[in-house]
Design an enzyme around this catalytic site. Structure first.
Site, PDB file in Angstrom:
ATOM      1  N   ASP A  47      -1.105   6.221  -5.576  1.00 37.85           N
ATOM      2  CA  ASP A  47      -2.196   7.171  -5.848  1.00 37.85           C
ATOM      3  C   ASP A  47      -1.678   8.233  -6.804  1.00 37.85           C
ATOM      4  O   ASP A  47      -0.571   8.733  -6.623  1.00 37.85           O
ATOM      5  CB  ASP A  47      -2.630   7.834  -4.540  1.00 37.85           C
ATOM      6  CG  ASP A  47      -2.935   6.806  -3.470  1.00 37.85           C
ATOM      7  OD1 ASP A  47      -3.980   6.155  -3.562  1.00 37.85           O
ATOM      8  OD2 ASP A  47      -2.093   6.624  -2.561  1.00 37.85           O
ATOM      9  N   LYS A  52      -6.840   9.515  -8.396  1.00 39.52           N
ATOM     10  CA  LYS A  52      -7.393  10.344  -7.321  1.00 39.52           C
ATOM     11  C   LYS A  52      -8.097  11.594  -7.840  1.00 39.52           C
ATOM     12  O   LYS A  52      -9.293  11.726  -7.694  1.00 39.52           O
ATOM     13  CB  LYS A  52      -6.271  10.767  -6.370  1.00 39.52           C
ATOM     14  CG  LYS A  52      -5.841   9.675  -5.385  1.00 39.52           C
ATOM     15  CD  LYS A  52      -6.904   9.419  -4.344  1.00 39.52           C
ATOM     16  CE  LYS A  52      -6.398   8.494  -3.244  1.00 39.52           C
ATOM     17  NZ  LYS A  52      -7.478   7.804  -2.535  1.00 39.52           N
ATOM     18  N   HIS A  59       0.835  -1.201   0.000  1.00 38.48           N
ATOM     19  CA  HIS A  59       0.000   0.000   0.000  1.00 38.48           C
ATOM     20  C   HIS A  59       0.871   1.253   0.000  1.00 38.48           C
ATOM     21  O   HIS A  59       1.671   1.464   0.919  1.00 38.48           O
ATOM     22  CB  HIS A  59      -0.897  -0.025   1.236  1.00 38.48           C
ATOM     23  CG  HIS A  59      -1.959   1.017   1.229  1.00 38.48           C
ATOM     24  ND1 HIS A  59      -2.251   1.800   2.311  1.00 38.48           N
ATOM     25  CD2 HIS A  59      -2.830   1.396   0.249  1.00 38.48           C
ATOM     26  CE1 HIS A  59      -3.243   2.616   2.014  1.00 38.48           C
ATOM     27  NE2 HIS A  59      -3.618   2.389   0.774  1.00 38.48           N
ATOM     28  N   ARG A  60       0.730   2.059  -1.038  1.00 42.57           N
ATOM     29  CA  ARG A  60       1.581   3.243  -1.236  1.00 42.57           C
ATOM     30  C   ARG A  60       3.060   2.843  -1.160  1.00 42.57           C
ATOM     31  O   ARG A  60       3.895   3.584  -0.651  1.00 42.57           O
ATOM     32  CB  ARG A  60       1.261   4.338  -0.213  1.00 42.57           C
ATOM     33  CG  ARG A  60      -0.236   4.665  -0.159  1.00 42.57           C
ATOM     34  CD  ARG A  60      -0.590   5.717   0.876  1.00 42.57           C
ATOM     35  NE  ARG A  60      -2.011   5.688   1.177  1.00 42.57           N
ATOM     36  CZ  ARG A  60      -2.611   6.351   2.148  1.00 42.57           C
ATOM     37  NH1 ARG A  60      -1.914   7.156   2.928  1.00 42.57           N
ATOM     38  NH2 ARG A  60      -3.907   6.246   2.363  1.00 42.57           N
ATOM     39  N   GLU A  76      -4.070   4.010  -8.556  1.00 43.45           N
ATOM     40  CA  GLU A  76      -5.367   4.521  -8.079  1.00 43.45           C
ATOM     41  C   GLU A  76      -5.521   5.977  -8.517  1.00 43.45           C
ATOM     42  O   GLU A  76      -4.742   6.841  -8.121  1.00 43.45           O
ATOM     43  CB  GLU A  76      -5.477   4.408  -6.550  1.00 43.45           C
ATOM     44  CG  GLU A  76      -6.843   4.902  -6.084  1.00 43.45           C
ATOM     45  CD  GLU A  76      -6.995   5.002  -4.585  1.00 43.45           C
ATOM     46  OE1 GLU A  76      -6.235   4.370  -3.825  1.00 43.45           O
ATOM     47  OE2 GLU A  76      -7.895   5.760  -4.183  1.00 43.45           O
ATOM     48  N   ASP A  85       0.252  -1.797   4.624  1.00 44.65           N
ATOM     49  CA  ASP A  85       1.347  -0.835   4.827  1.00 44.65           C
ATOM     50  C   ASP A  85       2.617  -1.554   5.272  1.00 44.65           C
ATOM     51  O   ASP A  85       3.697  -0.973   5.260  1.00 44.65           O
ATOM     52  CB  ASP A  85       0.957   0.182   5.917  1.00 44.65           C
ATOM     53  CG  ASP A  85      -0.248   1.012   5.531  1.00 44.65           C
ATOM     54  OD1 ASP A  85      -0.372   1.371   4.342  1.00 44.65           O
ATOM     55  OD2 ASP A  85      -1.081   1.304   6.421  1.00 44.65           O
ATOM     56  N   GLU A 145       0.613  -0.589  -4.762  1.00 47.36           N
ATOM     57  CA  GLU A 145      -0.481   0.351  -5.008  1.00 47.36           C
ATOM     58  C   GLU A 145       0.079   1.755  -4.875  1.00 47.36           C
ATOM     59  O   GLU A 145       0.952   2.011  -4.015  1.00 47.36           O
ATOM     60  CB  GLU A 145      -1.601   0.142  -3.977  1.00 47.36           C
ATOM     61  CG  GLU A 145      -2.837   1.011  -4.205  1.00 47.36           C
ATOM     62  CD  GLU A 145      -2.923   2.250  -3.342  1.00 47.36           C
ATOM     63  OE1 GLU A 145      -3.935   2.942  -3.416  1.00 47.36           O
ATOM     64  OE2 GLU A 145      -1.953   2.553  -2.588  1.00 47.36           O
ATOM     65  N   HIS A 177      -0.809  10.943  -2.191  1.00 45.62           N
ATOM     66  CA  HIS A 177      -2.130  10.513  -1.723  1.00 45.62           C
ATOM     67  C   HIS A 177      -3.105  11.660  -1.455  1.00 45.62           C
ATOM     68  O   HIS A 177      -4.252  11.633  -1.884  1.00 45.62           O
ATOM     69  CB  HIS A 177      -2.022   9.663  -0.455  1.00 45.62           C
ATOM     70  CG  HIS A 177      -3.367   9.228   0.048  1.00 45.62           C
ATOM     71  ND1 HIS A 177      -4.106   9.969   0.955  1.00 45.62           N
ATOM     72  CD2 HIS A 177      -4.138   8.177  -0.282  1.00 45.62           C
ATOM     73  CE1 HIS A 177      -5.263   9.372   1.168  1.00 45.62           C
ATOM     74  NE2 HIS A 177      -5.315   8.281   0.438  1.00 45.62           N
TER      75      HIS A 177
HETATM   76  O1  G3P Z   1      -6.453   1.368  -3.114  1.00 43.93           O
HETATM   77  C1  G3P Z   1      -6.693   1.007  -1.783  1.00 43.93           C
HETATM   78  C2  G3P Z   1      -6.645   2.233  -0.889  1.00 43.93           C
HETATM   79  O2  G3P Z   1      -5.443   2.912  -1.164  1.00 43.93           O
HETATM   80  C3  G3P Z   1      -7.816   3.148  -1.104  1.00 43.93           C
HETATM   81  O3  G3P Z   1      -7.860   4.211  -0.204  1.00 43.93           O
HETATM   82  O4  G3P Z   1      -7.373   6.475   0.613  1.00 43.93           O
HETATM   83  O5  G3P Z   1      -5.683   4.699   0.932  1.00 43.93           O
HETATM   84  O6  G3P Z   1      -6.100   5.664  -1.316  1.00 43.93           O
HETATM   85  P1  G3P Z   1      -6.714   5.312   0.001  1.00 43.93           P
HETATM   86 MG    MG Z   2      -4.791   4.453  -2.502  1.00 44.39          MG
END
Ligand code: G3P
Ligand code: MG
Length: 236
Positions: free
Chosen positions: A39, A105, A10-11, A103, A223, A37, A51
């Site tokens: 953003d 945004k 995640h990120r 992702e 994370d 992943e 993000h």
């Molecule tokens: O893509 C999963 C998650 O990242 C979605 O929410 O706010 O962390 O980008 P957020």
């Molecule tokens: Mg995300």
């Protein structure tokens, strides 16, 4: 025995390094994630990886992200040390060593992401399947499908729609991305019945990992990919 779920950084590895920076993606690669992943926003005509809508939480800057000039953004420090990367810099670092979940945004970023993905496919030997394009903004996913139907789509949800996974099937999506706050066996069953892959965000504890595996999710965002990379379902 159930199949091992995919580990999605995640990120990058947001619990271990400054999120959405090259350092974070490098760390996720070293750990051996299946996908990362990240953003993205369109800022000053470029696709950048970040993000938040505003700069304050993560950087020494202030104000709205999309109001910035690219050169000013690139002079900011994320968590006092790292630079905000361009999407292309992250793709170059990843170099097909794992999948990339982009992702979307901000508004209007779909077109620019398609252009970049097309370039990496036609000039750099990437496959469309190296990408997974997701968003809470399902209209941007529609735009992706119009511009490049070969790109896999991930439908992000925060909540449980009355018609469960129908919206993702309607979009012709590859996957449904479900919030841990709304983890629900009916939703996962319905998604699987529609031949959709189910990913859950954001799983950082073993207890949540066990719940997600027990419900048959196909993968999860974390994370802390280091905590899960060697786990097998059912082992403590
Ligand atoms: O893509 C999963 C998650 O990242 C979605 O929410 O706010 O962390 O980008 P957020
Ligand atoms: Mg995300």
């Amino acid at each position: 025995m159930s199949k091992k779920p995919l580990v999605i950084g995640h990120r990058g590895a947001a619990g271990l390094e400054p999120e959405n920076t090259l350092r974070s993606f490098r760390r996720a690669l070293e750990i051996g994630v299946d996908l990362v992943e990240l953003d993205v926003w369109l800022v000053d005509g470029e696709v950048i990886v970040f993000h938040d809508r505003e700069l304050e939480r993560l950087t020494n800057g202030t104000g709205l992200l999309v109001a910035q000039r690219l050169d000013a953004l690139q002079n900011l420090k994320v968590r006092n040390s790292e630079r905000i990367p361009l999407l292309t810099e992250v793709l170059d670092l990843i170099d097909q060593r794992c999948g990339v979940n982009i992702e979307l945004k901000g508004p209007g970023v779909a077109e620019a992401v398609v252009q970049i993905a097309k370039r990496y496919v036609s000039e750099r030997g990437w496959n469309n399947q190296n990408f997974l394009i997701s968003s809470f903004d399902h209209t941007q996913l529609l735009r992706i499908a119009e511009l490049q139907p070969a790109l896999p789509l991930g439908v992000l949800l925060y909540g449980i729609p009355a018609d469960l996974a129908a919206c993702a099937e309607k979009l012709g999506a590859y996957s449904l991305h479900i919030a841990l706050d709304f983890l629900n066996p009916e939703l996962i069953r319905d998604a699987h019945a529609r031949e959709l892959i189910c990913f859950v965000y954001t799983v950082n504890s073993k207890a949540d990992y066990d719940r997600v595996v027990a419900m048959g999710a196909d993968g999860f965002f974390t994370d802390y990919p280091d905590r899960f990379i060697d786990l097998k379902p059912g082992r403590s």
